[in-house]
Write a protein that holds these residues in place. Structure first.
Motif, short mmCIF file in Angstrom:
data_model
loop_
_atom_site.label_atom_id
_atom_site.label_comp_id
_atom_site.label_asym_id
_atom_site.label_seq_id
_atom_site.Cartn_x
_atom_site.Cartn_y
_atom_site.Cartn_z
N LEU A 173 88.55 56.35 36.84
CA LEU A 173 88.88 56.42 38.05
C LEU A 173 88.10 57.75 38.46
O LEU A 173 87.32 57.47 39.84
CB LEU A 173 90.44 57.56 37.88
N ARG A 174 87.38 58.05 37.10
CA ARG A 174 86.49 60.10 37.43
C ARG A 174 85.91 59.39 36.14
O ARG A 174 86.48 59.05 35.31
CB ARG A 174 87.20 60.97 37.69
N ASP A 196 84.19 64.36 44.17
CA ASP A 196 85.10 63.42 44.77
C ASP A 196 84.06 61.93 44.91
O ASP A 196 83.72 62.14 46.12
CB ASP A 196 85.57 64.14 45.93
N ARG A 197 83.38 60.89 44.49
CA ARG A 197 82.69 60.19 44.62
C ARG A 197 82.87 59.39 43.06
O ARG A 197 83.46 59.68 42.43
CB ARG A 197 81.17 59.99 44.67
N GLU A 198 82.91 57.74 42.95
CA GLU A 198 83.70 57.48 42.36
C GLU A 198 82.23 57.20 41.57
O GLU A 198 80.86 57.09 41.40
CB GLU A 198 83.06 56.05 42.59
N PRO A 199 82.62 57.35 40.53
CA PRO A 199 81.79 57.26 39.23
C PRO A 199 80.48 56.20 38.56
O PRO A 199 80.96 54.95 39.20
CB PRO A 199 82.41 57.48 37.36
N THR A 201 78.81 53.20 36.32
CA THR A 201 79.25 52.42 35.71
C THR A 201 77.96 51.22 35.62
O THR A 201 77.37 51.06 36.63
CB THR A 201 80.79 52.09 36.37
N HIS A 230 86.90 47.10 36.10
CA HIS A 230 86.65 48.44 36.19
C HIS A 230 87.26 49.07 34.72
O HIS A 230 87.93 50.84 35.33
CB HIS A 230 86.83 48.60 37.09
#
Length: 455
Positions: A173-174, A196-199, A201, A230
């Motif tokens: 998630l984070r 508040d953003r997608e990590p 990867t 994911h």
């Protein structure tokens, strides 16, 4: 002291005393200078934690062979205590039989992560990732996370990045950094601290150079490696990337010189290994140079009529090869850094064409001035048509340097498009190609300019 007295029967006592309390990096440096038997004997009697630290150092040469030389129980304990990614690298150095023998010396829970890492192709994110990372469910608080870190810290590659997972699906998630964690209140949910953003990867099959580029662009200490669902498979840390870049850089430098990439240090590479790594490219380049001889044979009549043209053949060939090598080096680096893509080949060609013409013209002017000066001051007599000879050299250099620049810039694109490493477009390879075409260009220009005079 009992360890020291026991070790003295196997290794020089002074050496063991020097290394007993030394830093792991210093031990590695010293053991790399010793023969394999002495190095293995020292590692057999060092305290276990110190021996694990030594094997965790990528600078240690012959690490796989040294593990095989240790007693079975000792080798198993060291392999189990090593970081998974480093242990996988060491096992990768060995052949299948030796690798299996070492894996049998550890328990199943320690062996399966290593087997998973070994399954990934070399030079991918999966091959350099560590499976020892800190992860917590999204339901944890700051206090829960700090307590978990204290419990697992000694068994994790790094604690500077905490992977926050969905408690049911284990989906990432984070990612929360340690700095963000210690600024939170004890009862604060861990998710409240995450950006508040997608990590960012990567997938396990991503090239390690691309992983290095992402880490550099985003100033990361590590990046999670995820599967198609994911879920986190591991992390690639910045020190793993540095080791990978150094290895990749060494391999590319060797390829630039027309040598097959080698991972072993120079002095530890055997005669047959050194021969195999050099004979292939050397033979290919030799066959290529045979085409140069064929080109000269084709123009044998012209050479017989105007022997003076042969004086400038080395000048012509080296100038074209040098310009091609320059272009190749620039383009390989640009491709590696992601500054250009395959679709940009035409833009590169449009840039190299005028640059090649300008460079060739500059060298051509120098060549013509040199011929005129030698003729005027009586250093050498080029004959009554020396002006035409100078013009031939000048125009030939423009054509050859321009071709060399274009060929050297396009070869990396061609090799990459065919699935080969662009570094294979090494300087010797480009020089050989330009040698052959350079002679054809040179004598074709000579036929046009000197027709009816010397030819």
């Amino acid at each position: 002291m009992e360890d020291i007295r026991t070790a003295s029967s196997a290794v020089d006592l002074a050496l063991f005393v020097d290394l007993f309390d030394a830093h792991a990096a210093d031990i590695v440096t010293r053991l790399n200078e010793e023969d394999a038997d002495t190095a293995a004997a020292v590692l057999a009697y060092l305290p276990l934690e110190r021996a694990i630290d030594v094997f965790d150092r990528p600078e240690l040469t012959r690490a796989g062979d040294l593990l095989l030389d240790l007693p079975q129980d000792r080798a198993g304990e060291i392999l189990k205590g090593m970081a998974d990614d480093r242990a996988a690298d060491v096992l990768q150095e060995l052949d299948g039989e030796d690798r299996s023998e070492l894996l049998q010396r550890v328990d199943f829970n320690s062996a399966w992560p290593l087997k998973s890492l070994l399954a990934y192709p070399e030079s991918t994110a999966g091959s350099i990732m560590s499976t020892e990372f800190v992860s917590v469910p999204a339901t944890y608080t700051v206090a829960d996370t700090l307590r978990h870190i204290r419990e697992v810290e000694r068994t994790r590659e790094t604690v500077y990045a905490i992977q926050v997972l969905d408690p049911k699906t284990r989906v990432l998630l984070r990612v929360v950094t340690l700095r963000q964690l210690i600024t939170g209140e004890p009862e604060q949910p861990i998710l409240d601290l995450a950006p508040d953003r997608e990590p960012i990867t990567v997938h396990a099959d991503m090239d390690r150079e691309e992983v290095a580029r992402l880490i550099s662009i985003h100033d990361l200490l590590s990046v999670p490696v995820v599967n198609d669902r994911h879920q986190v498979l591991g992390i690639v840390t910045v020190d793993d990337v540095i080791d990978a870049i150094l290895a990749e850089g060494s391999e590319d430098v060797q390829k630039f010189g027309g040598v097959e990439g080698a991972s072993e240090p120079y002095l530890t590479t055997g005669f047959l290994g050194m021969y195999r790594k050099r004979v292939g490219w050397l033979g290919a380049l030799f066959i290529g140079e045979m085409l140069t001889a064929s080109a000269m044979q084709h123009f044998a009549d012209e050479l017989a009529k105007a022997v003076v043209l042969t004086l400038f053949i080395p000048l012509i060939m080296s100038s074209g090869g040098n310009s091609g090598s320059q272009s190749t080096s620039l383009l390989i680096r640009a491709l590696a850094l992601g500054q250009i893509r395959l679709r940009d080949w035409w833009r590169v060609a449009l840039r190299e064409l005028p640059v090649g013409i300008a460079l060739g013209a500059s060298l051509g002017v120098i060549g013509m001035i040199r011929i005129a000066a030698w003729q005027s001051f009586g250093v050498f007599d080029y004959g009554p048509h020396w002006k035409l000879i100078g013009l031939t050299v000048g125009v030939g250099l423009i054509g050859i340097v321009t071709f060399g620049s274009l060929a050297g810039s396009m070869l990396p694109f061609l090799l990459k498009r065919m699935g080969f490493d662009p570094a294979s477009a090494s300087a010797p390879f480009v020089a050989t190609l330009v040698d052959v075409t350079g002679l054809v260009i040179y004598f074709s220009v000579a036929l046009l300019i000197l027709q009816g005079t010397l030819l």
